[in-house]
Design a protein around this motif. Structure first.
Motif, PDB file in Angstrom:
ATOM      1  N   ARG A   1      -4.695   1.398   2.259  1.00 52.00           N
ATOM      2  CA  ARG A   1      -3.942   0.651   2.878  1.00 52.00           C
ATOM      3  C   ARG A   1      -5.418  -0.128   3.496  1.00 52.00           C
ATOM      4  NH1 ARG A   1      -1.916   5.415   5.901  1.00 52.00           N
ATOM      5  NH2 ARG A   1       0.000   5.959   4.552  1.00 52.00           N
ATOM      6  N   GLU A   2      -6.674  -0.120   3.649  1.00 53.98           N
ATOM      7  CA  GLU A   2      -7.323  -1.507   3.545  1.00 53.98           C
ATOM      8  C   GLU A   2      -8.170  -1.880   3.188  1.00 53.98           C
ATOM      9  OE1 GLU A   2     -10.401   1.120   5.749  1.00 53.98           O
ATOM     10  OE2 GLU A   2      -9.668   1.935   7.513  1.00 53.98           O
ATOM     11  N   TYR A   3      -8.288  -1.135   1.692  1.00 53.83           N
ATOM     12  CA  TYR A   3      -8.523  -1.987   0.445  1.00 53.83           C
ATOM     13  C   TYR A   3      -7.126  -2.217   0.029  1.00 53.83           C
ATOM     14  CZ  TYR A   3     -10.088  -2.546  -4.534  1.00 53.83           C
ATOM     15  OH  TYR A   3      -9.944  -3.040  -5.460  1.00 53.83           O
ATOM     16  N   ILE A   4      -6.040  -2.211   0.057  1.00 46.69           N
ATOM     17  CA  ILE A   4      -5.067  -3.314  -0.239  1.00 46.69           C
ATOM     18  C   ILE A   4      -4.994  -4.775   0.650  1.00 46.69           C
ATOM     19  CG2 ILE A   4      -2.361  -3.392  -0.601  1.00 46.69           C
ATOM     20  CD1 ILE A   4      -2.660  -0.826  -2.175  1.00 46.69           C
TER      21      ILE A   4
ATOM     22  N   ALA B   1       1.097  -1.213   0.039  1.00 46.31           N
ATOM     23  CA  ALA B   1       0.004   0.446   0.374  1.00 46.31           C
ATOM     24  C   ALA B   1       0.978   1.292   0.188  1.00 46.31           C
ATOM     25  CB  ALA B   1      -0.970  -0.384   1.377  1.00 46.31           C
ATOM     26  N   GLU B   2       1.978   1.406   1.252  1.00 41.40           N
ATOM     27  CA  GLU B   2       3.055   2.239   0.898  1.00 41.40           C
ATOM     28  C   GLU B   2       3.274   2.640  -0.428  1.00 41.40           C
ATOM     29  OE1 GLU B   2       2.989   4.017   3.198  1.00 41.40           O
ATOM     30  OE2 GLU B   2       1.426   2.768   4.217  1.00 41.40           O
ATOM     31  N   VAL B   3       3.935   1.380  -1.283  1.00 41.72           N
ATOM     32  CA  VAL B   3       4.537   1.396  -2.384  1.00 41.72           C
ATOM     33  C   VAL B   3       3.225   2.560  -3.466  1.00 41.72           C
ATOM     34  CG1 VAL B   3       5.099   0.692  -4.421  1.00 41.72           C
ATOM     35  CG2 VAL B   3       5.833  -0.016  -2.250  1.00 41.72           C
ATOM     36  N   TYR B   4       1.806   1.825  -3.346  1.00 38.66           N
ATOM     37  CA  TYR B   4       0.868   2.064  -4.294  1.00 38.66           C
ATOM     38  C   TYR B   4       0.908   4.162  -4.147  1.00 38.66           C
ATOM     39  CZ  TYR B   4      -3.587   3.733  -5.630  1.00 38.66           C
ATOM     40  OH  TYR B   4      -5.110   4.531  -6.250  1.00 38.66           O
ATOM     41  N   LEU B   5       0.539   4.334  -2.985  1.00 36.77           N
ATOM     42  CA  LEU B   5       0.387   5.615  -2.662  1.00 36.77           C
ATOM     43  C   LEU B   5       1.420   6.497  -2.563  1.00 36.77           C
ATOM     44  CD1 LEU B   5      -0.992   5.070   1.375  1.00 36.77           C
ATOM     45  CD2 LEU B   5      -1.929   5.677  -0.709  1.00 36.77           C
ATOM     46  N   ARG B   6       2.463   6.117  -2.628  1.00 31.94           N
ATOM     47  CA  ARG B   6       4.318   6.652  -2.736  1.00 31.94           C
ATOM     48  C   ARG B   6       4.226   7.132  -4.630  1.00 31.94           C
ATOM     49  NH1 ARG B   6       6.464   4.249   1.196  1.00 31.94           N
ATOM     50  NH2 ARG B   6       7.721   2.794  -0.082  1.00 31.94           N
ATOM     51  N   SER B   7       3.877   5.782  -5.468  1.00 29.23           N
ATOM     52  CA  SER B   7       4.186   5.656  -6.491  1.00 29.23           C
ATOM     53  C   SER B   7       3.412   6.757  -6.839  1.00 29.23           C
ATOM     54  CB  SER B   7       4.426   4.496  -7.297  1.00 29.23           C
ATOM     55  OG  SER B   7       4.023   4.542  -8.552  1.00 29.23           O
ATOM     56  N   PHE B   8       1.889   6.419  -6.906  1.00 29.72           N
ATOM     57  CA  PHE B   8       0.675   7.421  -7.435  1.00 29.72           C
ATOM     58  C   PHE B   8       0.904   8.869  -6.753  1.00 29.72           C
ATOM     59  CE2 PHE B   8      -3.656   9.478  -7.606  1.00 29.72           C
ATOM     60  CZ  PHE B   8      -4.160   8.256  -8.971  1.00 29.72           C
ATOM     61  N   ASP B   9       1.001   9.219  -6.144  1.00 27.97           N
ATOM     62  CA  ASP B   9       1.363  10.801  -6.126  1.00 27.97           C
ATOM     63  C   ASP B   9       2.641  11.255  -6.376  1.00 27.97           C
ATOM     64  OD1 ASP B   9      -0.842  10.539  -3.680  1.00 27.97           O
ATOM     65  OD2 ASP B   9       1.002  10.184  -2.219  1.00 27.97           O
TER      66      ASP B   9
END
Length: 151
Positions: free
Chosen positions: A43-46, A19-27
């Protein structure tokens, strides 16, 4: 940030890091796109849906942990995100090769129209843009494009 990178199926313990990778990458890749969900909702969805219920793969680097995330569906590459510091190292190429191996009949995916680096990346891997939308069909309400790869 060196070391071997292994692609493997995600397990429950990978959820937070993925989830943290997703968030950093998206941003980093999509600074103008307003996410439809909060960080905690992502984070909950992942944790509750993506990792346990989808074909989820992670890239794990020695000494750095999870640095990439890919989610596959039936002939769909639904998510591919890399930690910004790990882009340009061939991990995305390896993820796409794995996706093609797992879906030899073909793949489709959506990406936002503003994400020109993603367009170049997927086109380099043989994907063709087949549909452009005004974004009314996605949660972010951001114009997107559907790509298709057929062997």
């Amino acid at each position: 940030m060196t070391g071997e990178v292994v692609l493997r199926r995600a397990v429950a313990e990978d959820s937070r890091a993925a989830a943290e990778v997703y968030l950093r990458s998206f941003d980093a890749a999509l600074p103008t796109v307003v996410r439809a969900h909060t960080d905690d909702e992502v984070r909950e969805y992942i944790r509750d849906v993506v990792v346990p219920l989808r074909e989820t793969w992670v890239a794990e680097a020695d000494g750095a942990g999870i640095v990439g995330l890919m989610v596959l569906g039936q002939e769909v590459l639904s998510q591919l995100y890399l930690d910004p510091g790990w882009r340009g190292r061939g991990i995305g190429d390896r993820f796409v090769a794995l996706a093609k191996e797992r879906n030899p009949g073909g793949l489709s995916l959506w990406t936002f129209q503003v994400n020109k680096p993603a367009h170049r990346f997927y086109e380099r891997h043989g994907f063709t843009a087949v549909e452009f939308t005004d974004g009314s069909g996605n949660e972010e309400r951001e114009p997107d494009v559907r790509y298709v790869w057929r062997p």
